[in-house]
Design a protein around this motif. Sequence first.
Motif, short mmCIF file in Angstrom:
data_model
loop_
_atom_site.label_atom_id
_atom_site.label_comp_id
_atom_site.label_asym_id
_atom_site.label_seq_id
_atom_site.Cartn_x
_atom_site.Cartn_y
_atom_site.Cartn_z
N LEU A 83 0.86 -1.18 0.00
CA LEU A 83 0.00 0.00 0.00
C LEU A 83 0.90 1.23 0.00
O LEU A 83 1.74 1.40 0.88
CB LEU A 83 -0.89 0.03 1.24
N HIS A 84 0.72 2.07 -1.01
CA HIS A 84 1.47 3.31 -1.14
C HIS A 84 0.53 4.47 -0.88
O HIS A 84 -0.58 4.50 -1.40
CB HIS A 84 2.06 3.45 -2.55
N GLY A 85 0.99 5.44 -0.10
CA GLY A 85 0.21 6.63 0.17
C GLY A 85 0.97 7.87 -0.27
O GLY A 85 2.18 7.95 -0.09
N ILE A 86 0.26 8.83 -0.87
CA ILE A 86 0.87 10.09 -1.25
C ILE A 86 -0.02 11.24 -0.80
O ILE A 86 -1.25 11.10 -0.70
CB ILE A 86 1.14 10.19 -2.77
N ASP A 87 0.63 12.38 -0.52
CA ASP A 87 -0.10 13.58 -0.18
C ASP A 87 0.82 14.77 -0.34
O ASP A 87 2.05 14.63 -0.28
CB ASP A 87 -0.62 13.53 1.26
N HIS A 138 0.79 14.19 8.73
CA HIS A 138 -0.22 13.14 8.85
C HIS A 138 0.45 11.85 9.30
O HIS A 138 1.66 11.69 9.15
CB HIS A 138 -0.96 12.94 7.52
N PRO A 139 -0.31 10.90 9.81
CA PRO A 139 0.28 9.65 10.28
C PRO A 139 0.36 8.55 9.21
O PRO A 139 0.42 7.37 9.52
CB PRO A 139 -0.68 9.23 11.41
N GLY A 140 0.38 8.94 7.94
CA GLY A 140 0.36 7.96 6.87
C GLY A 140 1.48 6.94 6.92
O GLY A 140 1.29 5.78 6.56
N GLU A 141 2.66 7.34 7.37
CA GLU A 141 3.78 6.40 7.43
C GLU A 141 3.53 5.26 8.41
O GLU A 141 4.16 4.22 8.32
CB GLU A 141 5.07 7.14 7.78
N ASP A 148 2.71 1.11 3.56
CA ASP A 148 4.03 0.50 3.43
C ASP A 148 5.05 1.54 2.96
O ASP A 148 6.19 1.53 3.40
CB ASP A 148 3.99 -0.67 2.44
N LYS A 149 4.62 2.40 2.06
CA LYS A 149 5.47 3.49 1.57
C LYS A 149 4.61 4.74 1.51
O LYS A 149 3.46 4.69 1.07
CB LYS A 149 6.04 3.17 0.20
N CYS A 150 5.18 5.85 1.96
CA CYS A 150 4.43 7.09 1.99
C CYS A 150 5.35 8.21 1.49
O CYS A 150 6.46 8.37 1.98
CB CYS A 150 3.97 7.37 3.41
N LYS A 151 4.88 8.97 0.49
CA LYS A 151 5.70 10.01 -0.13
C LYS A 151 4.95 11.34 -0.17
O LYS A 151 3.73 11.38 -0.26
CB LYS A 151 6.02 9.63 -1.58
#
Length: 87
Positions: A50-54, A59-62, A66-69
């Motif tokens: 699961l990759h998250g971007i913003d 934010h607590p996305g990390e 699994d990967k947050c950019k």
Amino acid sequence: MIDDVGFKLDNFKRSTEKGLFVKVLVSGVAGEIGFGIGRILKRWGVFGELHGIDSSTDHPGELLFDKCKKAPKASEENYLDWLSKYI
């Protein structure tokens, strides 16, 4: 099996058991909807990554993805170029 948001997981689980590695990208993870989608997808447990971007880093996305950019804002001219390179 149909979960709480109505997605039929049986066929998808069978495909992942066959060795398919599915990556999912969620944008807007600093917001309630993006983060909530990430929580649902994580709970399903059928995706490889699961990759998250913003555009924000506050934010607590990390903790969830699994990967947050950090990404440029979708309204910025270079957004699509950045996204295509990330993918």
